[in-house]
Enzyme design. Structure first.
Site, PDB file in Angstrom:
ATOM      1  N   HIS A   1       0.765  -1.251   0.000  1.00  0.00           N
ATOM      2  CA  HIS A   1       0.000   0.000   0.000  1.00  0.00           C
ATOM      3  C   HIS A   1       0.796   1.302   0.000  1.00  0.00           C
ATOM      4  CE1 HIS A   1      -3.635  -2.284   0.460  1.00  0.00           C
ATOM      5  NE2 HIS A   1      -3.126  -2.916   1.496  1.00  0.00           N
TER       6      HIS A   1
ATOM      7  N   LYS B   1      -6.109  -9.452  -7.330  1.00  0.00           N
ATOM      8  CA  LYS B   1      -6.837  -8.722  -6.288  1.00  0.00           C
ATOM      9  C   LYS B   1      -7.764  -7.732  -6.978  1.00  0.00           C
ATOM     10  CE  LYS B   1      -5.806  -6.319  -1.980  1.00  0.00           C
ATOM     11  NZ  LYS B   1      -4.749  -5.714  -1.160  1.00  0.00           N
TER      12      LYS B   1
ATOM     13  N   ASN C   1      -6.714  -2.537  -5.188  1.00  0.00           N
ATOM     14  CA  ASN C   1      -5.579  -2.272  -4.311  1.00  0.00           C
ATOM     15  C   ASN C   1      -5.324  -0.767  -4.314  1.00  0.00           C
ATOM     16  OD1 ASN C   1      -3.407  -3.794  -2.708  1.00  0.00           O
ATOM     17  ND2 ASN C   1      -2.274  -2.197  -3.762  1.00  0.00           N
ATOM     18  N   THR C   2      -5.120  -0.228  -3.118  1.00  0.00           N
ATOM     19  CA  THR C   2      -4.893   1.209  -2.970  1.00  0.00           C
ATOM     20  C   THR C   2      -3.455   1.468  -2.564  1.00  0.00           C
ATOM     21  OG1 THR C   2      -7.190   1.538  -2.320  1.00  0.00           O
ATOM     22  CG2 THR C   2      -5.633   3.284  -1.733  1.00  0.00           C
TER      23      THR C   2
ATOM     24  N   HIS D   1      -2.847  -2.829   8.167  1.00  0.00           N
ATOM     25  CA  HIS D   1      -3.943  -3.151   7.246  1.00  0.00           C
ATOM     26  C   HIS D   1      -4.563  -1.857   6.733  1.00  0.00           C
ATOM     27  CE1 HIS D   1      -7.497  -5.094   5.577  1.00  0.00           C
ATOM     28  NE2 HIS D   1      -8.244  -4.269   6.273  1.00  0.00           N
TER      29      HIS D   1
END
Length: 144
Positions: free
Chosen positions: A33, A61, A64-65, A134
């Site tokens: 990230h 995925k 996703n950032t 997270h």
């Protein structure tokens, strides 16, 4: 002279043992990230080179950032630059982010294709022992 040295060794061992328990999750968070130089047209290459996929699979995925900031700025959210947000921590300030959304559903590594979108949002992250572990979501924030 021996007592301070012994204390220093004990302190170092304590700090290292605390870091050892969080380091793998923090490192994974950074790998998935954090990218200060990310751009909307680099989603495919960055996700591919970092091997980012659905957990324990080779499936692409869906989203996703990437946060365009330094690890120190993001880590600060877990300290003084964040506020509680359920069981997460929300940044007080917005961050530039790139959200990569999967274009080819049912894709598999290394053939994932993404569409990138630039945003500026507050972010919600999970912190453990002062480290982000997270990425939960970005948050649209309207000023009054």
């Amino acid at each position: 002279m021996r007592i301070p040295f012994a204390c220093l060794l004990l302190f170092s061992a304590t700090v290292l043992s605390q870091d050892a328990s969080i380091t793998p999750r923090y490192r994974k968070f950074i790998e998935q990230h954090v990218n200060g130089r990310m751009s909307v047209d680099r989603c495919d290459s960055v996700i591919g080179s970092r091997g980012i996929s659905k957990t324990n699979s080779n499936e692409c995925k869906e989203t996703n950032t990437f946060i365009q900031a330094t690890t120190n700025h993001i880590k600060a959210i877990c300290e003084q630059a964040g506020e509680p947000y359920g069981d997460m921590t929300k940044s007080l300030q917005p961050f530039p982010i790139i959200v990569c959304t999967l274009k080819n559903q049912q894709g598999r590594l290394p053939h994932c294709q993404y569409r990138g979108q630039a945003r500026t949002r507050r972010i919600a992250i999970k912190c453990e022992q002062g480290f982000p572990v997270h990425f939960e979501r970005d948050i649209i924030h309207f000023e009054n």
